[in-house]
Motif scaffolding. Structure first.
Motif, mmCIF file in Angstrom:
data_model
loop_
_atom_site.group_PDB
_atom_site.id
_atom_site.type_symbol
_atom_site.label_atom_id
_atom_site.label_comp_id
_atom_site.label_asym_id
_atom_site.label_seq_id
_atom_site.Cartn_x
_atom_site.Cartn_y
_atom_site.Cartn_z
ATOM 1 N N VAL A 2 0.917 -1.126 0.021
ATOM 2 C CA VAL A 2 0.074 -0.062 0.009
ATOM 3 C C VAL A 2 0.863 1.216 -0.164
ATOM 4 C CG1 VAL A 2 -1.669 1.203 1.202
ATOM 5 C CG2 VAL A 2 -1.837 -1.193 1.310
ATOM 6 N N ALA A 19 0.333 4.939 -1.820
ATOM 7 C CA ALA A 19 -0.051 6.246 -1.200
ATOM 8 C C ALA A 19 0.908 7.233 -1.347
ATOM 9 C CB ALA A 19 -0.356 5.649 0.456
ATOM 10 N N MET A 41 -5.701 7.457 -2.380
ATOM 11 C CA MET A 41 -6.521 7.398 -1.192
ATOM 12 C C MET A 41 -7.231 6.345 -1.489
ATOM 13 S SD MET A 41 -5.284 9.076 1.470
ATOM 14 C CE MET A 41 -3.749 9.242 1.063
ATOM 15 N N ALA A 82 -5.293 2.779 -1.768
ATOM 16 C CA ALA A 82 -4.986 2.447 -0.545
ATOM 17 C C ALA A 82 -6.133 1.871 0.307
ATOM 18 C CB ALA A 82 -4.143 3.430 0.145
ATOM 19 N N ALA A 83 -7.132 2.571 0.415
ATOM 20 C CA ALA A 83 -8.444 2.154 1.210
ATOM 21 C C ALA A 83 -8.996 0.793 0.532
ATOM 22 C CB ALA A 83 -9.429 3.113 1.053
ATOM 23 N N ILE A 87 -6.446 -1.902 1.477
ATOM 24 C CA ILE A 87 -6.587 -2.515 2.893
ATOM 25 C C ILE A 87 -8.173 -3.261 2.990
ATOM 26 C CG2 ILE A 87 -6.804 -1.605 5.348
ATOM 27 C CD1 ILE A 87 -5.065 0.832 4.476
#
Lengths: 394, 166, 112
Positions: free
Chosen positions: A129, A133, A149, A152-153, A156
């Motif tokens: 990630v 990011a 963003m 990355a979200a 995850i």
């Protein structure tokens, strides 16, 4: 020292093979998507476009490497290499084959045999990630930051159902070591059904959940909104050019190879063949021999003029490979590699097929799928697998 | 070979720690902290605790620090502004901290002078099987209690972060 | 490169005190950052550094005594640190919404 020398030799074989594979997956992808869309794809650079990746590499290396104003120089430079480093390191724990005896040296096919192999890959998926990011944040560009963003979200959120889907086959093999997991899938049930976790382990739900999470983890369609060309300029890599851009794409394809290899090892039985061993030792030779025969046949009456010269050459190469699998010394070793890489190749083809077929999800649909659908299904799969293992294990 | 590896990663950990303390921008501090955590994971492997090393990579540097980076990027935290308000603390605090470090090092060295040295490969009970066994037999109550703690933390964080601005 | 060091150098093992002193150094750096820095996120990161230093001590003693209990404790420290990081960052978000700054010198409405 002996172990070190053997490891260095294995690295010297696997690392260039990996880089060549990354370059040629791009060729395969472009050809498959083209044929799905009823066109030809790369055709003019070399026979049937086979030198296209080399041309692309030369183009990317000689492009101007501009740096936008206002970027944070250290992170802008470091982000693609961080992403690539974490992606390539995962190849070390992938079990390409069992412990074999090559020229008197007893070694396992695969670089490292970690007792925590699967946790290593999950850890690297989490660390991947950072490359994205940091790339988005350091680019001084609001679209890049937004794409980074989101990506990355997304990565995850999808790590959670992926880890749960991976935990279910682990219950059946009792080890985090990927080689042990493949070893427990040996043998055949009823004489012809392979003992893979997908078939006799009843992990079909887990496999489907894992493949969906794999698509999301590698930012592939249908989950590639963070790097969508039509919505977000180019997402987190919009301010990158030449080699750094190439590094992002190599990292993405390397991640694809890793998730397909983990799916092969955990669900599809690794290097174990799909047909009983008596037939399995001849399958690679039959496949390559058939390919050679087909190429020679089409070389005789070619559809396109240059095929008269290039197809027989490829046919000869395929024939040579078919003979190689029949040699007594290295034949069995190459057999293991053939089955493992064949399954990984099939899953990669599936990735490319899905890219050519499906539209992409909207971002809120994407997050809803992760948290409201995949996570409960993976949890339910884990609970049912645990119940099954407790009740039915001897 | 143990000494070489230990010295390398200990120096990397201390360098990243000092970098975290001295950098002005929170993102640089966060990345230095990730460097500390990764080198600590290597030191855990040297100590034979392979499961904890993997858990450090997955949980700490793969999840907690990503959360930190998210918040820093979301709040658009800029470089820190220097202030003169903490002068006395700087003047008194740094020597006192160094005295604390010296004292604890002296106590540690004298107390462990007869202890056997750490050899790589001497401790083999750090794999997932052994840790899992202990965790689910002797320590099952703290395990369940921490899972409830995580549930409370999820509920609390959701409620806190969801509040609209008045 | 190997000839620069005597061959015994590669058979040396690390004394136990080395790991514990490294942990003490990291802890001290964490305390220094906690006390002297003005940005609340950096202060929070110093707390995580202190927790990591303590984890190193636990794992070292687990290796020294040959039992796995130190690692179990270290595992719980990690879990609690994760929960605390989540809630703490949510609190920082709320504070930022109300005060629009991350300098801890500006959080002084309860003073006097």
């Amino acid at each position: 020292m002996d172990y070190l020398l053997v490891s260095l030799i294995k690295m010297a074989i696997i690392a260039p093979a990996l880089l060549a594979t990354l370059a040629y997956i791009v060729w395969v992808e472009r050809k498959v998507i083209a044929h799905v869309q009823l066109r030809v794809g790369p055709y003019f650079v070399g026979p049937h476009g086979l030198l296209q990746p080399i041309a692309d590499a030369i183009k990317l290396l000689t492009k101007e490497d501009f740096i936008p104003s206002g970027v944070n120089h250290f992170f802008y430079w470091a982000a693609p290499w961080l992403g690539l480093m974490f992606a390539v390191t995962g190849i070390a724990v992938i079990p390409l084959g069992p412990v074999v005896n090559i020229f008197g040296v007893e070694t396992n096919l695969g670089l490292a045999d970690l007792n925590i192999g699967l946790l290593w890959i999950l850890g690297l998926a989490g660390m991947g990630v950072y490359g994205i990011a940091l790339a988005g944040w350091s680019s001084n560009n609001k679209y890049a930051l937004l794409g980074a963003m989101r990506s990355a979200a997304q990565m995850i959120s999808y790590e959670l159902p992926m880890a749960l889907a991976l935990a279910a086959p682990l219950l059946m093999s009792n080890s985090l070591n990927l080689r042990e997991v493949v070893n427990t899938q040996a043998g055949f049930v009823l004489g012809f059904v392979p003992n893979w976790n997908l078939f006799t382990g009843f992990q079909i739900v887990g496999f489907v959940v894992y493949m969906i999470c794999a698509f999301a983890e590698t930012n592939r369609i249908p989950f590639d909104l963070p790097e969508a060309e039509n919505e977000l300029v180019a997402g987190f890599h919009s301010e990158y050019s030449s080699m750094k851009f190439a590094a992002f794409f190599m990292a993405e394809y390397c991640n694809m190879v890793i998730v397909c290899s983990v799916a092969t090892a955990l669900y599809l039985g690794g290097w174990h063949p799909i047909v009983p061993p008596t037939i399995a030792q001849f399958v690679p030779s039959l496949v390559f021999g058939g390919a050679a025969a087909l190429l020679f046949f089409h070389g005789m009456n070619p559809g396109r003029p240059t095929d008269r010269y290039s197809f027989p050459v490829f046919g000869a190469i395929m024939g040579g490979l078919a003979v190689l699998f029949l040699l007594p010394g290295i034949g069995p070793i190459l057999n293991h590699l053939f089955w493992f890489l064949g399954k990984v190749g099939f899953l990669l083809f599936f990735f490319i097929w899905v890219r050519a077929t499906l539209p992409r999800f909207r971002y809120d649909q994407l997050m809803k799928i992760a948290w409201l659908f995949l996570f409960p299904v993976a949890l339910l799969n884990l609970v049912l697998t645990a119940a099954g293992v407790t009740l039915f294990s001897k | 070979m143990d000494l070489v590896l230990f010295l390398t990663f200990a120096l990397i950990a201390v360098a990243c720690g000092l970098n975290m303390a001295l950098q002005r921008h929170p993102v640089s501090s966060a990345l230095s902290l990730i460097g500390v955590m990764v080198s600590l994971a290597v030191l855990y492997v040297l100590l034979g605790a392979e499961f904890i090393a993997a858990a450090q990579l997955v949980v700490y540097s793969g999840a907690i620090m990503v959360l930190f980076l998210f918040v820093i990027m979301l709040l658009n935290a800029g470089a820190e502004k220097l202030t003169k308000k903490a002068g006395t603390a700087h003047f008194l605090g740094l020597p006192l901290l160094l005295i604390l470090l010296g004292l604890s090092s002296w106590v540690i060295t004298t107390a462990t002078s007869h202890a056997k040295p750490v050899k790589f490969g001497a401790f083999t009970a750090g794999g997932p099987r052994e840790v899992g066994w202990e965790l689910f037999t002797h320590y099952v109550l703290p395990f369940e209690v921490t899972s409830i703690l995580i549930l409370i933390a999820i509920a609390g964080a959701y409620r806190l972060a969801n509040k609209e601005m008045d | 490169m190997y000839s620069l060091f005597p061959p015994e150098f590669f058979q040396l093992s690390v004394p136990l005190a080395a790991y514990l002193i490294l942990s003490a150094i990291l802890f001290t750096i964490g305390v220094a950052t906690f006390l002297f820095r003005r940005s609340i996120i950096t202060v929070f990161m110093a707390i995580e550094l202190m927790l990591n230093a303590v984890n190193l001590t636990f794992v070292t003693f687990s290796n020294h005594f040959g039992k796995v209990d130190g690692q179990i404790f270290s595992f719980f420290v990690m879990v609690v640190a994760a929960a605390e990081a989540a809630v703490g960052l949510a609190i920082i978000l709320m504070v930022f919404r109300n005060r629009a700054t991350l300098q801890i010198d500006d959080f002084d409405t309860l003073k006097n």
